[in-house]
Structure formats: C-alpha cells, structure tokens
Design a protein around this motif. Structure first.
Motif, PDB file in Angstrom:
ATOM      1  N   TRP A 116      -3.486   7.373  18.880  1.00 16.89           N
ATOM      2  CA  TRP A 116      -4.080   6.275  19.627  1.00 16.89           C
ATOM      3  C   TRP A 116      -4.421   5.069  18.754  1.00 16.89           C
ATOM      4  CZ3 TRP A 116      -8.851   5.835  17.530  1.00 16.89           C
ATOM      5  CH2 TRP A 116      -9.450   6.994  17.027  1.00 16.89           C
ATOM      6  N   VAL A 117      -4.451   5.242  17.446  1.00 17.14           N
ATOM      7  CA  VAL A 117      -4.696   4.108  16.554  1.00 17.14           C
ATOM      8  C   VAL A 117      -3.573   3.081  16.684  1.00 17.14           C
ATOM      9  CG1 VAL A 117      -4.859   3.431  14.118  1.00 17.14           C
ATOM     10  CG2 VAL A 117      -6.126   5.415  14.949  1.00 17.14           C
ATOM     11  N   TYR A 118      -2.370   3.553  16.966  1.00 11.65           N
ATOM     12  CA  TYR A 118      -1.228   2.660  17.089  1.00 11.65           C
ATOM     13  C   TYR A 118      -1.293   1.783  18.339  1.00 11.65           C
ATOM     14  CZ  TYR A 118       0.575   5.279  13.204  1.00 11.65           C
ATOM     15  OH  TYR A 118       0.718   5.848  11.978  1.00 11.65           O
ATOM     16  N   GLY A 148     -20.954   3.652  16.924  1.00 15.68           N
ATOM     17  CA  GLY A 148     -20.309   3.963  15.652  1.00 15.68           C
ATOM     18  C   GLY A 148     -18.865   4.397  15.856  1.00 15.68           C
ATOM     19  N   ALA A 149     -18.204   3.785  16.828  1.00  9.87           N
ATOM     20  CA  ALA A 149     -16.825   4.169  17.146  1.00  9.87           C
ATOM     21  C   ALA A 149     -15.870   3.776  16.023  1.00  9.87           C
ATOM     22  CB  ALA A 149     -16.395   3.512  18.462  1.00  9.87           C
ATOM     23  N   PHE A 150     -14.761   4.490  15.929  1.00 15.04           N
ATOM     24  CA  PHE A 150     -13.674   4.202  14.989  1.00 15.04           C
ATOM     25  C   PHE A 150     -14.133   4.217  13.540  1.00 15.04           C
ATOM     26  CE2 PHE A 150     -12.891   1.596  18.898  1.00 15.04           C
ATOM     27  CZ  PHE A 150     -12.007   2.485  19.485  1.00 15.04           C
ATOM     28  N   GLY A 151     -15.128   5.028  13.249  1.00 12.02           N
ATOM     29  CA  GLY A 151     -15.574   5.205  11.874  1.00 12.02           C
ATOM     30  C   GLY A 151     -16.551   4.154  11.369  1.00 12.02           C
ATOM     31  N   GLY A 194       0.836  -1.197   0.000  1.00 10.17           N
ATOM     32  CA  GLY A 194       0.000   0.000   0.000  1.00 10.17           C
ATOM     33  C   GLY A 194       0.865   1.239   0.000  1.00 10.17           C
ATOM     34  N   GLU A 195       0.432   2.233   0.727  1.00  8.41           N
ATOM     35  CA  GLU A 195       1.193   3.482   0.785  1.00  8.41           C
ATOM     36  C   GLU A 195       1.648   3.749   2.214  1.00  8.41           C
ATOM     37  OE1 GLU A 195       0.698   8.226   0.003  1.00  8.41           O
ATOM     38  OE2 GLU A 195      -0.688   6.902  -1.033  1.00  8.41           O
ATOM     39  N   ILE A 196       2.646   3.020   2.648  1.00 12.13           N
ATOM     40  CA  ILE A 196       3.211   3.245   3.970  1.00 12.13           C
ATOM     41  C   ILE A 196       4.293   4.306   3.812  1.00 12.13           C
ATOM     42  CG2 ILE A 196       4.469   2.239   5.896  1.00 12.13           C
ATOM     43  CD1 ILE A 196       3.267  -0.471   5.158  1.00 12.13           C
ATOM     44  N   SER A 197       4.015   5.477   4.345  1.00 13.30           N
ATOM     45  CA  SER A 197       4.974   6.579   4.254  1.00 13.30           C
ATOM     46  C   SER A 197       4.856   7.436   5.509  1.00 13.30           C
ATOM     47  CB  SER A 197       4.685   7.431   3.010  1.00 13.30           C
ATOM     48  OG  SER A 197       3.456   8.119   3.160  1.00 13.30           O
ATOM     49  N   ARG A 198       5.810   8.312   5.685  1.00 12.47           N
ATOM     50  CA  ARG A 198       5.763   9.229   6.824  1.00 12.47           C
ATOM     51  C   ARG A 198       4.471  10.058   6.781  1.00 12.47           C
ATOM     52  NH1 ARG A 198      10.956  12.529   8.107  1.00 12.47           N
ATOM     53  NH2 ARG A 198      11.310  10.742   9.418  1.00 12.47           N
ATOM     54  N   ARG A 199       4.072  10.465   5.572  1.00 15.49           N
ATOM     55  CA  ARG A 199       2.861  11.273   5.431  1.00 15.49           C
ATOM     56  C   ARG A 199       1.610  10.491   5.836  1.00 15.49           C
ATOM     57  NH1 ARG A 199      -0.982  11.610   1.882  1.00 15.49           N
ATOM     58  NH2 ARG A 199       0.054  10.329   0.311  1.00 15.49           N
ATOM     59  N   THR A 200       1.461   9.266   5.309  1.00 18.65           N
ATOM     60  CA  THR A 200       0.254   8.502   5.634  1.00 18.65           C
ATOM     61  C   THR A 200       0.239   8.073   7.089  1.00 18.65           C
ATOM     62  OG1 THR A 200       1.242   6.427   4.857  1.00 18.65           O
ATOM     63  CG2 THR A 200      -0.089   7.664   3.273  1.00 18.65           C
ATOM     64  N   LEU A 201       1.389   7.671   7.605  1.00 12.89           N
ATOM     65  CA  LEU A 201       1.446   7.268   9.008  1.00 12.89           C
ATOM     66  C   LEU A 201       1.237   8.455   9.939  1.00 12.89           C
ATOM     67  CD1 LEU A 201       4.405   4.709   8.899  1.00 12.89           C
ATOM     68  CD2 LEU A 201       1.946   4.229   8.965  1.00 12.89           C
ATOM     69  N   GLY A 202       1.701   9.619   9.540  1.00 16.30           N
ATOM     70  CA  GLY A 202       1.508  10.819  10.345  1.00 16.30           C
ATOM     71  C   GLY A 202       0.081  11.335  10.353  1.00 16.30           C
ATOM     72  N   SER A 203      -0.716  10.900   9.389  1.00 16.05           N
ATOM     73  CA  SER A 203      -2.103  11.370   9.320  1.00 16.05           C
ATOM     74  C   SER A 203      -3.038  10.573  10.224  1.00 16.05           C
ATOM     75  CB  SER A 203      -2.614  11.294   7.875  1.00 16.05           C
ATOM     76  OG  SER A 203      -2.748   9.948   7.467  1.00 16.05           O
ATOM     77  N   VAL A 204      -2.536   9.500  10.795  1.00 20.22           N
ATOM     78  CA  VAL A 204      -3.349   8.650  11.660  1.00 20.22           C
ATOM     79  C   VAL A 204      -3.250   9.159  13.095  1.00 20.22           C
ATOM     80  CG1 VAL A 204      -3.636   6.279  12.499  1.00 20.22           C
ATOM     81  CG2 VAL A 204      -2.908   6.676  10.146  1.00 20.22           C
ATOM     82  N   GLY A 222      -1.465  -2.207  18.270  1.00 24.39           N
ATOM     83  CA  GLY A 222      -0.312  -3.103  18.429  1.00 24.39           C
ATOM     84  C   GLY A 222      -0.153  -3.557  19.870  1.00 24.39           C
ATOM     85  N   THR A 223      -0.427  -2.656  20.806  1.00 25.71           N
ATOM     86  CA  THR A 223      -0.370  -3.008  22.220  1.00 25.71           C
ATOM     87  C   THR A 223      -1.459  -4.018  22.563  1.00 25.71           C
ATOM     88  OG1 THR A 223       0.505  -0.809  22.711  1.00 25.71           O
ATOM     89  CG2 THR A 223      -0.394  -2.049  24.569  1.00 25.71           C
ATOM     90  N   VAL A 224      -2.632  -3.836  21.958  1.00 21.02           N
ATOM     91  CA  VAL A 224      -3.724  -4.779  22.175  1.00 21.02           C
ATOM     92  C   VAL A 224      -3.320  -6.169  21.674  1.00 21.02           C
ATOM     93  CG1 VAL A 224      -6.107  -5.355  21.537  1.00 21.02           C
ATOM     94  CG2 VAL A 224      -5.510  -2.998  22.101  1.00 21.02           C
ATOM     95  N   GLY A 225      -2.688  -6.221  20.510  1.00 20.51           N
ATOM     96  CA  GLY A 225      -2.228  -7.499  19.981  1.00 20.51           C
ATOM     97  C   GLY A 225      -1.211  -8.156  20.893  1.00 20.51           C
ATOM     98  N   ALA A 226      -0.282  -7.359  21.405  1.00 24.38           N
ATOM     99  CA  ALA A 226       0.732  -7.893  22.323  1.00 24.38           C
ATOM    100  C   ALA A 226       0.073  -8.404  23.603  1.00 24.38           C
ATOM    101  CB  ALA A 226       1.770  -6.822  22.647  1.00 24.38           C
ATOM    102  N   ALA A 227      -0.905  -7.677  24.112  1.00 21.78           N
ATOM    103  CA  ALA A 227      -1.609  -8.102  25.327  1.00 21.78           C
ATOM    104  C   ALA A 227      -2.347  -9.416  25.090  1.00 21.78           C
ATOM    105  CB  ALA A 227      -2.582  -7.013  25.782  1.00 21.78           C
TER     106      ALA A 227
END
Length: 148
Positions: A72-74, A118-121, A59-69, A77-82
C-alpha cells in the motif's frame, strides 16, 4: 538541527508547485483532456526524476528493498497522479488560490490525523486546541477567499 533552511526550502517548493495546476490546465485545454495532460506531466516528471537519480544518486533501489515495503505504500504514486489530474481539472474552474486553499486545508486535516495517530511511522503529536484553532482558521480562509 536548524529548521529554518528546511522551512524556506518547503516554502520555495510550495511556490513552484502552485504553478503546476494552471500549467496543467493549459495543457489540458490543448490536448482536450485533464487526464491526458496529467499523463504528459507525469511523463515529464518521470524523465526529470531519472535525471535527478543520475546526478544525485539512487540509494539502494533493488528487488529486495522494494519488496520489503508494504504494497500500500506504492499507492503514493496514485495520490500524486490524482493530484496532478485534479489540478488540471479543478484549478481552471476555481482559480489557483481557491484550489490550493482547499488542497492545503485537506492536507492539514489529513496531516493532523496522521500526527494524532502516529500513522506511517511518524511520532504521535496529539490534537490540541491550538492545532484545531489553526485548522479552523485555514478552513475559514477558504470560505472567505471563495466568496470574494
């Protein structure tokens, strides 16, 4: 859109995911730590997803796309680790069935709230009697299975 293939794929993933906690439990006994086992498991998962990215595209993994999120969306990953660490620590005590019934019950409670608000879109899907009844049935199943 035909829903059945997606439902069958989710069922298949659910079957395979049910193997993860007992495998991580075995790994935890070997290394002496549920968290150590989770770290190894997540390291293997990371290597696997890098391979998938090479084969399937990224896809489009870039500083711009990652910075637009939002930050708290990140936390996903913590949920997956838990989840991985909890499986390694809890499933050996409860057994796979009770562990997953409780996980699924918790997911259903959380999912019902996410849908209702209707959380998280997501599109709002209000709580209904039938949805609540289904949830109560799953929770009742958790109690029945844990007593057998």
């Amino acid at each position: 859109m035909q829903m059945l293939p997606y439902m069958l794929a989710a069922l298949a993933v659910g079957i395979v995911v049910s193997f993860q906690p007992p495998l991580n439990g075995m790994l935890a006994r070997s290394v002496g730590s549920a968290y150590g086992a989770a770290a190894v498991s997540i390291g293997v998962a990371f290597a696997s997803i890098l391979l998938f990215l090479l084969v399937m595209g990224h896809g489009e993994i870039s500083r711009r796309t990652l910075g637009s999120v939002p930050w708290w969306v990140y936390l996903s990953g913590t949920v997956g680790a838990a989840f991985v660490a909890a499986g390694a620590a809890i499933a050996p005590v409860t057994g796979g069935l009770v562990f997953f019934i409780c996980i699924v019950a918790g997911q259903l409670v959380g999912s019902m709230l996410v849908d209702h608000f209707g959380a998280f879109g997501l599109e709002v899907r209000s709580m209904s009697f039938m949805r609540l009844l289904g949830l109560v049935m799953v929770l009742g199943g958790a109690v029945l299975v844990s007593r057998s």
